[in-house]
Design an enzyme around this catalytic site. Structure first.
Site, PDB file in Angstrom:
ATOM      1  N   ASN A 230      65.831  23.541  46.538  1.00  5.48           N
ATOM      2  CA  ASN A 230      65.812  24.891  47.115  1.00  5.48           C
ATOM      3  C   ASN A 230      64.865  25.774  46.318  1.00  5.48           C
ATOM      4  O   ASN A 230      64.236  25.327  45.359  1.00  5.48           O
ATOM      5  CB  ASN A 230      67.233  25.464  47.175  1.00  5.48           C
ATOM      6  CG  ASN A 230      67.870  25.525  45.792  1.00  5.48           C
ATOM      7  OD1 ASN A 230      67.341  26.140  44.888  1.00  5.48           O
ATOM      8  ND2 ASN A 230      69.002  24.846  45.633  1.00  5.48           N
ATOM      9  N   ASP A 300      74.262  21.729  47.916  1.00  7.56           N
ATOM     10  CA  ASP A 300      75.615  21.451  48.410  1.00  7.56           C
ATOM     11  C   ASP A 300      75.785  19.985  48.809  1.00  7.56           C
ATOM     12  O   ASP A 300      76.870  19.439  48.713  1.00  7.56           O
ATOM     13  CB  ASP A 300      75.915  22.347  49.618  1.00  7.56           C
ATOM     14  CG  ASP A 300      76.106  23.792  49.188  1.00  7.56           C
ATOM     15  OD1 ASP A 300      76.723  23.998  48.132  1.00  7.56           O
ATOM     16  OD2 ASP A 300      75.624  24.700  49.899  1.00  7.56           O
ATOM     17  N   LYS A 310      60.221   3.590  47.933  1.00  3.69           N
ATOM     18  CA  LYS A 310      59.705   4.639  48.811  1.00  3.69           C
ATOM     19  C   LYS A 310      59.882   4.243  50.273  1.00  3.69           C
ATOM     20  O   LYS A 310      59.540   3.106  50.658  1.00  3.69           O
ATOM     21  CB  LYS A 310      58.220   4.872  48.497  1.00  3.69           C
ATOM     22  CG  LYS A 310      57.639   6.027  49.276  1.00  3.69           C
ATOM     23  CD  LYS A 310      56.163   6.204  48.993  1.00  3.69           C
ATOM     24  CE  LYS A 310      55.591   7.247  49.936  1.00  3.69           C
ATOM     25  NZ  LYS A 310      54.140   7.259  49.950  1.00  3.69           N
ATOM     26  N   ILE A 330      80.545  22.322  40.718  1.00  4.64           N
ATOM     27  CA  ILE A 330      80.613  22.348  39.249  1.00  4.64           C
ATOM     28  C   ILE A 330      81.479  23.514  38.772  1.00  4.64           C
ATOM     29  O   ILE A 330      82.380  23.347  37.936  1.00  4.64           O
ATOM     30  CB  ILE A 330      79.184  22.447  38.662  1.00  4.64           C
ATOM     31  CG1 ILE A 330      78.375  21.221  39.100  1.00  4.64           C
ATOM     32  CG2 ILE A 330      79.220  22.567  37.144  1.00  4.64           C
ATOM     33  CD1 ILE A 330      76.886  21.335  38.893  1.00  4.64           C
ATOM     34  N   PHE A 348      77.997  32.898  40.559  1.00  2.19           N
ATOM     35  CA  PHE A 348      77.013  33.671  41.303  1.00  2.19           C
ATOM     36  C   PHE A 348      77.205  33.363  42.782  1.00  2.19           C
ATOM     37  O   PHE A 348      77.639  32.261  43.132  1.00  2.19           O
ATOM     38  CB  PHE A 348      75.583  33.310  40.874  1.00  2.19           C
ATOM     39  CG  PHE A 348      75.051  34.257  39.834  1.00  2.19           C
ATOM     40  CD1 PHE A 348      75.594  34.269  38.564  1.00  2.19           C
ATOM     41  CD2 PHE A 348      74.026  35.139  40.136  1.00  2.19           C
ATOM     42  CE1 PHE A 348      75.139  35.150  37.599  1.00  2.19           C
ATOM     43  CE2 PHE A 348      73.554  36.023  39.181  1.00  2.19           C
ATOM     44  CZ  PHE A 348      74.105  36.030  37.918  1.00  2.19           C
ATOM     45  N   LYS A 362      84.415  33.620  47.746  1.00  2.00           N
ATOM     46  CA  LYS A 362      84.122  32.642  46.679  1.00  2.00           C
ATOM     47  C   LYS A 362      84.994  32.873  45.454  1.00  2.00           C
ATOM     48  O   LYS A 362      85.404  31.928  44.777  1.00  2.00           O
ATOM     49  CB  LYS A 362      82.639  32.710  46.282  1.00  2.00           C
ATOM     50  CG  LYS A 362      81.796  31.888  47.230  1.00  2.00           C
ATOM     51  CD  LYS A 362      80.325  31.959  46.990  1.00  2.00           C
ATOM     52  CE  LYS A 362      79.652  31.407  48.259  1.00  2.00           C
ATOM     53  NZ  LYS A 362      78.230  31.588  48.285  1.00  2.00           N
ATOM     54  N   LYS A 366      86.933  29.584  44.513  1.00  2.00           N
ATOM     55  CA  LYS A 366      86.566  28.885  43.277  1.00  2.00           C
ATOM     56  C   LYS A 366      87.548  29.184  42.142  1.00  2.00           C
ATOM     57  O   LYS A 366      87.494  28.546  41.095  1.00  2.00           O
ATOM     58  CB  LYS A 366      85.157  29.259  42.848  1.00  2.00           C
ATOM     59  CG  LYS A 366      84.143  29.132  43.978  1.00  2.00           C
ATOM     60  CD  LYS A 366      82.856  28.483  43.579  1.00  2.00           C
ATOM     61  CE  LYS A 366      81.985  28.284  44.817  1.00  2.00           C
ATOM     62  NZ  LYS A 366      80.934  27.301  44.625  1.00  2.00           N
TER      63      LYS A 366
HETATM   64  N1  CTP Z   1      78.193  26.090  42.430  1.00  2.00           N
HETATM   65  C1  CTP Z   1      78.466  25.001  41.664  1.00  2.00           C
HETATM   66  N2  CTP Z   1      78.408  23.755  42.204  1.00  2.00           N
HETATM   67  C2  CTP Z   1      78.133  23.585  43.517  1.00  2.00           C
HETATM   68  C3  CTP Z   1      77.862  24.705  44.318  1.00  2.00           C
HETATM   69  C4  CTP Z   1      77.892  25.946  43.748  1.00  2.00           C
HETATM   70  O1  CTP Z   1      78.702  25.148  40.470  1.00  2.00           O
HETATM   71  N3  CTP Z   1      78.105  22.359  44.015  1.00  2.00           N
HETATM   72  C5  CTP Z   1      78.285  27.424  41.833  1.00  2.00           C
HETATM   73  C6  CTP Z   1      76.976  28.167  41.754  1.00  2.00           C
HETATM   74  O2  CTP Z   1      76.336  27.939  40.523  1.00  2.00           O
HETATM   75  C7  CTP Z   1      77.417  29.615  41.911  1.00  2.00           C
HETATM   76  C8  CTP Z   1      78.636  29.526  42.798  1.00  2.00           C
HETATM   77  O3  CTP Z   1      79.107  28.190  42.675  1.00  2.00           O
HETATM   78  O4  CTP Z   1      77.866  30.146  40.695  1.00  2.00           O
HETATM   79  C9  CTP Z   1      78.358  29.818  44.260  1.00  2.00           C
HETATM   80  O5  CTP Z   1      77.260  29.102  44.700  1.00  2.00           O
HETATM   81  P1  CTP Z   1      76.687  29.307  46.187  1.00  2.00           P
HETATM   82  O6  CTP Z   1      75.571  28.346  46.402  1.00  2.00           O
HETATM   83  O7  CTP Z   1      76.430  30.768  46.407  1.00  2.00           O
HETATM   84  O8  CTP Z   1      77.949  28.944  47.055  1.00  2.00           O
HETATM   85  P2  CTP Z   1      78.533  27.618  47.600  1.00  2.00           P
HETATM   86  O9  CTP Z   1      79.767  27.312  46.848  1.00  2.00           O
HETATM   87  O10 CTP Z   1      77.502  26.556  47.608  1.00  2.00           O
HETATM   88  O11 CTP Z   1      78.948  28.035  49.070  1.00  2.00           O
HETATM   89  P3  CTP Z   1      77.985  28.338  50.348  1.00  2.00           P
HETATM   90  O12 CTP Z   1      76.887  27.327  50.305  1.00  2.00           O
HETATM   91  O13 CTP Z   1      78.912  28.190  51.493  1.00  2.00           O
HETATM   92  O14 CTP Z   1      77.519  29.755  50.213  1.00  2.00           O
END
Ligand code: CTP
Length: 427
Positions: A230, A300, A310, A330, A348, A362, A366
């Site tokens: 990303n 995700d 490859k 995480i 975040f 969240k 979380k």
């Molecule tokens: N995070 C994480 N591990 C993941 C996904 C997210 O530790 N697999 C943590 C990110 O570092 C951030 C928080 O969770 O602190 C939220 O991440 P975000 O990408 O905004 O949310 P998601 O949990 O991925 O949910 P969504 O994609 O539905 O917004």
């Protein structure tokens, strides 16, 4: 009038700071001109004091032009009505004396309390304590010398002595030297010294505490040459690592694939690529850290079966059938550790719409005490950001600014919320 300070802007990192910049003799004096400029650009007023030897390497006229203040070179300066520049210079609101370059001889003078020239005399006469309503004026030394001179036991003794007497020693760095040799003894670069000084002045809100930060994107392999990732640049997480280190914390920074230098100071960096690697790096660390700031934009999903070789296109128009599995969360995993092992967790939320609503979801999903929400697409890769803090008490917007200024504000917010040190925690 020459002494008029250049008008400082209140938003600059050294606004309101008055720095006495001392130069002793050394070829690194050429970097001191740049340092004076950097300090002025960062908002400080700078008063230069030079030794005779320094004047052989660079002229006072250069330093005067860069700082807009007359330069002092001599303790018998008749321009001072009371004839006491060694007293006046640190009593005129100085916040620090920075000697850059600090030669081996100069460090020896400071170590022994000698006062042969104005600069050493001024260092000796500077207030050490806040007695009699005065303010202590800290001394920072940036050594610059040949590697043999730096390594010499006499210099090392002197450096240990000035440290024991309360001075801060910045550097030196290793590398090419003017004499043609290579080793320790180079003066830090002007921008590095400026950053060290900015860090020095930050309130030590996290002194001695251990902070774990994740930063950047993750990269999930499709095959050995392709993957999904990303737009996260890692800048916010790196700024938080830097701000936490400036605040006195020991920082572990687990970074996804980014092209950013490791922040200076007490920052240990662990580089990873995928979400699974990030989790494997974070879990053992989380248990010995008191604060966890999850800034990383973790992917995700990952391809269910990354190909070992490859993937080749065969010209038939057929595309690979990719399927995905969900990555471990995480932050949620760390937030579920048993209380005795669980750090204070800050998440975040990078959102594209309904920022606060999603952040609040969240917070609950979380199980963390604080979520920092921002507009992901609007901030990825940029140097500035706008943050909203979401916790059980409500929402609070931090004034928008560059990521480092926001990181410092966030560190102050975290320091105000984090429970007192866990017994058994490191340090
Ligand atoms: N995070 C994480 N591990 C993941 C996904 C997210 O530790 N697999 C943590 C990110 O570092 C951030 C928080 O969770 O602190 C939220 O991440 P975000 O990408 O905004 O949310 P998601 O949990 O991925 O949910 P969504 O994609 O539905 O917004």
């Amino acid at each position: 009038m020459l002494e008029a300070p250049l008008t400082p802007s209140p938003s600059l990192p050294l606004s309101g700071k008055h720095i006495v910049l001392g130069l002793s003799g050394g070829v690194a004096c050429y970097k001191s001109a740049e340092l004076a400029r950097e300090l002025v650009k960062a908002g400080a007023t700078v008063q230069v004091v030079m030794t005779d030897a320094a004047c052989r390497f660079i002229t006072p006229a250069t330093m005067q032009a860069l700082t807009n203040r007359r330069v002092f070179t001599n303790q018998w300066d008749e321009r001072e009505p009371n004839h006491m520049p060694h007293i006046n210079l640190t009593r005129e609101g100085a916040h620090a004396v920075v000697v850059a370059p600090a030669s081996a001889d100069f460090i020896a003078q400071v170590a022994q309390g000698r006062a042969d020239e104005l600069l050493a005399l001024m260092c000796l006469a500077r207030p050490l304590s806040g007695a009699a309503g005065g303010k202590p004026v800290p001394l920072l030394l940036a050594p610059a010398m040949n590697r043999e001179m730096w390594a010499h036991p006499a210099t090392q003794r002197n450096v240990a002595q000035v440290r024991a007497d309360g001075a801060t020693v910045l550097g030196p760095a290793a590398g090419d030297q003017a004499c043609g040799e290579i080793g320790d003894g180079r003066m830090l670069e002007a921008a590095e010294l400026r950053d060290e000084l900015i860090a020095f002045f930050q309130p030590k809100l996290l002194a001695g505490r251990d902070v774990l930060v994740t930063a950047g994107p993750t990269f999930e392999a499709i095959d050995p040459v392709r993957g999904i990732t990303n737009h996260s640049s890692g800048k916010m997480g790196f700024a938080i690592a830097r701000a936490a280190a400036e605040a006195g914390a020991r920082v572990t920074l687990v970074a996804g694939p980014v092209h950013l230098p490791t922040p200076r100071g007490a920052v240990r960096r662990i580089d990873v690529r995928s979400a699974e690697q990030m989790l494997a790096a974070v879990l053992p660390e989380a248990k010995r850290h008191e604060i966890f700031v999850a800034t990383a934009a973790v992917a995700d999903w990952r391809p269910a079966n990354a190909a070992e070789q490859k993937l080749k296109k065969d010209g038939s128009g057929r595309v690979p059938a990719l399927s995905f599995v969900e990555n471990p969360d995480i932050l949620a995993t760390v937030a579920k550790l048993p209380p005795a092992e669980r750090p204070f967790c800050v998440g975040f939320a990078a959102e594209s719409h309904d920022i606060v609503r999603h952040a609040r979801e969240k917070l609950a999903r979380k199980g963390v005490p604080l979520i920092v929400a921002n507009n992901g697409p609007a901030t990825f890769g940029r140097d500035d950001n706008a943050l909203v803090l979401v916790d059980a008490q409500g929402e609070r917007e931090l004034p928008p600014g560059d990521k480092l200024a926001l990181a410092r504000a966030l560190v102050a917010e975290i320091a105000a919320r984090v429970p007192p040190r866990r017994s058994g925690a490191k340090g």
